[in-house]
Design a protein around this motif. Structure first.
Motif, PDB file in Angstrom:
ATOM      1  N   ALA A   1      36.121 -38.425 117.751  1.00 33.34           N
ATOM      2  CA  ALA A   1      37.894 -37.805 117.809  1.00 33.34           C
ATOM      3  C   ALA A   1      38.193 -37.855 119.294  1.00 33.34           C
ATOM      4  CB  ALA A   1      37.956 -36.098 117.443  1.00 33.34           C
ATOM      5  N   LEU A   2      36.764 -38.442 120.111  1.00 28.39           N
ATOM      6  CA  LEU A   2      37.702 -38.753 121.586  1.00 28.39           C
ATOM      7  C   LEU A   2      37.787 -39.895 121.961  1.00 28.39           C
ATOM      8  CD1 LEU A   2      33.701 -37.615 123.006  1.00 28.39           C
ATOM      9  CD2 LEU A   2      36.157 -35.981 123.707  1.00 28.39           C
ATOM     10  N   VAL A   3      37.368 -41.450 121.195  1.00 27.40           N
ATOM     11  CA  VAL A   3      38.331 -42.177 121.142  1.00 27.40           C
ATOM     12  C   VAL A   3      39.227 -42.664 120.631  1.00 27.40           C
ATOM     13  CG1 VAL A   3      36.596 -43.291 119.970  1.00 27.40           C
ATOM     14  CG2 VAL A   3      36.715 -44.466 121.640  1.00 27.40           C
ATOM     15  N   LEU A   4      38.919 -42.512 119.361  1.00 31.71           N
ATOM     16  CA  LEU A   4      40.074 -43.300 117.993  1.00 31.71           C
ATOM     17  C   LEU A   4      41.754 -42.606 118.774  1.00 31.71           C
ATOM     18  CD1 LEU A   4      38.035 -42.415 114.655  1.00 31.71           C
ATOM     19  CD2 LEU A   4      38.937 -44.619 116.344  1.00 31.71           C
ATOM     20  N   HIS A   5      41.967 -41.430 119.129  1.00 28.28           N
ATOM     21  CA  HIS A   5      42.874 -41.038 119.306  1.00 28.28           C
ATOM     22  C   HIS A   5      43.397 -41.901 120.365  1.00 28.28           C
ATOM     23  CE1 HIS A   5      46.769 -39.574 119.864  1.00 28.28           C
ATOM     24  NE2 HIS A   5      46.833 -38.787 120.978  1.00 28.28           N
ATOM     25  N   GLU A   6      42.293 -43.008 121.623  1.00 27.72           N
ATOM     26  CA  GLU A   6      43.141 -43.781 122.704  1.00 27.72           C
ATOM     27  C   GLU A   6      43.173 -45.250 122.171  1.00 27.72           C
ATOM     28  OE1 GLU A   6      42.281 -42.107 125.684  1.00 27.72           O
ATOM     29  OE2 GLU A   6      42.587 -39.680 125.071  1.00 27.72           O
ATOM     30  N   PHE A   7      43.048 -45.778 120.810  1.00 23.32           N
ATOM     31  CA  PHE A   7      43.056 -46.685 120.754  1.00 23.32           C
ATOM     32  C   PHE A   7      45.205 -46.896 120.662  1.00 23.32           C
ATOM     33  CE2 PHE A   7      39.386 -47.019 118.248  1.00 23.32           C
ATOM     34  CZ  PHE A   7      39.030 -48.414 119.199  1.00 23.32           C
ATOM     35  N   ASP A   8      45.629 -45.704 120.281  1.00 22.93           N
ATOM     36  CA  ASP A   8      47.089 -45.094 120.475  1.00 22.93           C
ATOM     37  C   ASP A   8      48.097 -46.111 121.747  1.00 22.93           C
ATOM     38  OD1 ASP A   8      47.038 -45.360 117.493  1.00 22.93           O
ATOM     39  OD2 ASP A   8      47.596 -43.417 117.358  1.00 22.93           O
ATOM     40  N   TYR A   9      46.607 -45.299 122.862  1.00 25.22           N
ATOM     41  CA  TYR A   9      47.315 -45.847 124.184  1.00 25.22           C
ATOM     42  C   TYR A   9      46.657 -47.254 124.204  1.00 25.22           C
ATOM     43  CZ  TYR A   9      46.971 -44.917 129.569  1.00 25.22           C
ATOM     44  OH  TYR A   9      47.167 -45.064 130.815  1.00 25.22           O
ATOM     45  N   THR A  10      45.505 -47.500 124.308  1.00 27.00           N
ATOM     46  CA  THR A  10      44.701 -48.878 125.212  1.00 27.00           C
ATOM     47  C   THR A  10      45.927 -49.810 124.359  1.00 27.00           C
ATOM     48  OG1 THR A  10      43.283 -48.901 123.487  1.00 27.00           O
ATOM     49  CG2 THR A  10      43.219 -47.673 125.559  1.00 27.00           C
ATOM     50  N   ARG A  11      46.012 -49.951 123.554  1.00 28.10           N
ATOM     51  CA  ARG A  11      46.916 -51.128 122.360  1.00 28.10           C
ATOM     52  C   ARG A  11      48.215 -51.510 122.788  1.00 28.10           C
ATOM     53  NH1 ARG A  11      44.819 -49.010 116.282  1.00 28.10           N
ATOM     54  NH2 ARG A  11      43.137 -50.318 116.639  1.00 28.10           N
ATOM     55  N   SER A  12      48.556 -50.229 123.783  1.00 28.22           N
ATOM     56  CA  SER A  12      49.856 -50.253 124.076  1.00 28.22           C
ATOM     57  C   SER A  12      50.052 -50.800 125.806  1.00 28.22           C
ATOM     58  CB  SER A  12      50.932 -49.293 124.512  1.00 28.22           C
ATOM     59  OG  SER A  12      51.034 -48.763 123.225  1.00 28.22           O
ATOM     60  N   LEU A  13      48.785 -50.627 126.323  1.00 29.35           N
ATOM     61  CA  LEU A  13      47.974 -51.066 127.273  1.00 29.35           C
ATOM     62  C   LEU A  13      47.908 -52.516 127.956  1.00 29.35           C
ATOM     63  CD1 LEU A  13      46.516 -48.260 129.556  1.00 29.35           C
ATOM     64  CD2 LEU A  13      48.601 -48.557 129.557  1.00 29.35           C
ATOM     65  N   LEU A  14      47.012 -53.264 126.035  1.00 30.66           N
ATOM     66  CA  LEU A  14      46.903 -54.377 126.103  1.00 30.66           C
ATOM     67  C   LEU A  14      47.952 -55.279 125.706  1.00 30.66           C
ATOM     68  CD1 LEU A  14      43.639 -53.427 124.136  1.00 30.66           C
ATOM     69  CD2 LEU A  14      43.737 -54.519 126.591  1.00 30.66           C
ATOM     70  N   GLY A  15      48.597 -54.751 125.532  1.00 29.10           N
ATOM     71  CA  GLY A  15      49.990 -55.636 124.913  1.00 29.10           C
ATOM     72  C   GLY A  15      51.275 -56.070 126.607  1.00 29.10           C
ATOM     73  N   LEU A  16      50.448 -55.253 127.724  1.00 23.49           N
ATOM     74  CA  LEU A  16      51.542 -55.118 128.461  1.00 23.49           C
ATOM     75  C   LEU A  16      50.834 -56.406 129.556  1.00 23.49           C
ATOM     76  CD1 LEU A  16      52.705 -51.252 128.868  1.00 23.49           C
ATOM     77  CD2 LEU A  16      54.091 -53.401 128.932  1.00 23.49           C
ATOM     78  N   MET A  17      49.602 -56.508 129.762  1.00 25.56           N
ATOM     79  CA  MET A  17      48.502 -57.084 129.900  1.00 25.56           C
ATOM     80  C   MET A  17      48.660 -59.160 129.115  1.00 25.56           C
ATOM     81  SD  MET A  17      45.393 -55.062 130.401  1.00 25.56           S
ATOM     82  CE  MET A  17      43.894 -56.531 130.253  1.00 25.56           C
ATOM     83  N   ALA A  18      49.241 -59.052 128.284  1.00 25.46           N
ATOM     84  CA  ALA A  18      48.983 -60.077 127.383  1.00 25.46           C
ATOM     85  C   ALA A  18      50.196 -60.480 128.022  1.00 25.46           C
ATOM     86  CB  ALA A  18      49.064 -60.063 126.082  1.00 25.46           C
ATOM     87  N   ILE A  19      51.324 -59.337 127.922  1.00 25.50           N
ATOM     88  CA  ILE A  19      53.286 -60.647 128.594  1.00 25.50           C
ATOM     89  C   ILE A  19      52.791 -60.399 129.820  1.00 25.50           C
ATOM     90  CG2 ILE A  19      55.606 -59.096 128.520  1.00 25.50           C
ATOM     91  CD1 ILE A  19      54.038 -57.244 126.356  1.00 25.50           C
TER      92      ILE A  19
END
Length: 397
Positions: A232-250
């Motif tokens: 529960a600590l980390v799985l909800h963070e994936f919705d956040y981290t995926r957006s950050l990683l997307g910006l890094m790729a772009i």
């Protein structure tokens, strides 16, 4: 009809965020971009860069001022990693990881005051041990165990694909206890822990590897959150981290395009600039359009998160789409540079290798499409009469 909009118009970032972007971009282009290629080809962790990022207040950017952080919001964190990736992908990843890890640590009332000062100062490097050899996207299938003993726990098992492991002093390790998956903060210099570094083609300064825990003792005070509530600590963070990683790729792809625009304007073939050909300019126009659309999908997901609204589907859309757009754009930039683009004399190959890591990390494209489908159709496919459709290939009469 009168407008009900207040503040900044929708889909336009505030002047404050624009000023922050300009500040981070100026810093990154002056201090990080010149040394990117040399660092990208090395396995050495750039401690000087990490300390420089900490001095700039970018490590643990979202940690509250109460604990010495900037208290930035998700959009500011997204802008930070975006502009850092435009100059140095690995530096952006360091800030990305510290943002997530700082948030996890700050939520623990005991560990926060103890560890955050060292984290923010760039003295403590953490990593996240969630994946296992047979448990990647299926995080709930973990086999690592945590057995309660006097004063704490004994951890056994293997954690793999741990990004940032080579230079980390501590790891947040997930293991299954009697109450379910739990999270523990583990000292990596413990003699019962064996480390292995992987030979990866990209993200080399950050590194990746695995650990084996052989009855590693973890004191009770190093249990993070509640027993059995680790995921529960980390799985909800994936919705956040995926957006950050997307910006890094772009941003990395756009940096490659900027290089290519300058090169094709200067390079002359058949008596005119290479950029005079539509076969050169049209692909660039297409990539820029798609990357811009993906950027605003990232900001959309971050904005929904800040508003406390569902954003799982948008984050999954970002994660399967943005890295693939970026890799294709960089590949075209390599081709437009000709033979020199295929060498490591230019940073294009390093950029492509770095971004390609995001095709897998935080979930593959196939997993993201599954998430999007589930968010759209529900977890059970529905038949024409509202009943769950059969998922096997069993024939019916």
């Amino acid at each position: 009809m009168s407008s009900v909009t207040t503040g900044a118009p929708p889909c336009i970032l505030s002047d404050e965020l624009d000023a922050f972007r300009a500040s981070v971009r100026a810093f990154a282009q002056a201090k990080l971009a010149p040394g990117y290629l040399e660092r990208a080809l090395s396995d050495d962790f750039p401690g000087d860069v990490y300390r420089l990022l900490a001095d700039q207040g970018l490590i643990g950017l979202e940690v509250s001022p109460e604990h010495g952080g900037q208290g930035a919001d998700h959009l500011a964190a997204g802008i930070a990693v975006e502009e850092l990736a435009r100059a140095d992908f690995s530096a952006a990843y360091m800030v990305f990881a510290a943002t997530v890890e700082g948030g996890l640590i700050e939520r623990d009332p005991t560990l926060g005051p103890e560890l955050l000062p060292a984290l923010l100062a760039g003295e403590l490097k953490l990593c996240l041990g969630l994946t296992e050899p047979e448990s990647g996207s299926d995080a709930g299938a973990m086999k690592a165990t945590a057995t309660r003993v006097d004063g704490g726990w004994l951890l056994r098992g293997e954690k793999t694909s741990i990004t940032g492991l080579p230079a980390a002093q501590m790891a947040i390790v997930f293991a299954r206890s009697a109450g379910g998956p739990s999270a523990f903060l583990v000292d990596l210099d413990d003699p019962t822990i064996t480390r292995q570094r992987f030979r990866d083609p990209g993200l080399r300064p950050v590194g990746r590897g695995s650990i084996t825990l052989d009855a590693t003792f973890v004191p009770e005070t190093r249990l993070m959150g509640q027993e059995g509530r680790g995921l529960a600590l980390v799985l909800h963070e994936f919705d956040y981290t995926r957006s950050l990683l997307g910006l890094m790729a772009i941003a990395t792809a756009e940096a490659a395009i900027d290089m290519t625009v300058r090169y094709t304007q200067q390079r002359r073939t058949f008596g005119r600039p290479l950029s005079a050909n539509q076969g050169v300019t049209f692909p660039i126009a297409e990539h820029l359009t798609q990357l811009e659309a993906a950027r605003w999908l990232c900001y959309r997901a971050l904005s929904l998160r800040m508003a406390g609204r569902p954003h799982t589907r948008e984050a999954a859309m970002v994660k399967w789409w943005a890295p693939q757009l970026a890799v294709r754009a960089i590949e075209d930039c390599v081709i437009l540079h000709g033979h020199v683009g295929w060498s490591d004399e230019l940073p294009l190959q390093a950029m492509r290798r770095d971004v390609s890591a995001l095709l897998i990390g935080d979930g593959t494209p196939q997993i993201q499409k599954l998430i999007i489908a589930r968010e759209t159709f529900g977890r059970e496919p529905r038949g024409p009469r509202g009943t769950a459709a059969a998922t096997s290939d069993r024939r019916t009469g």
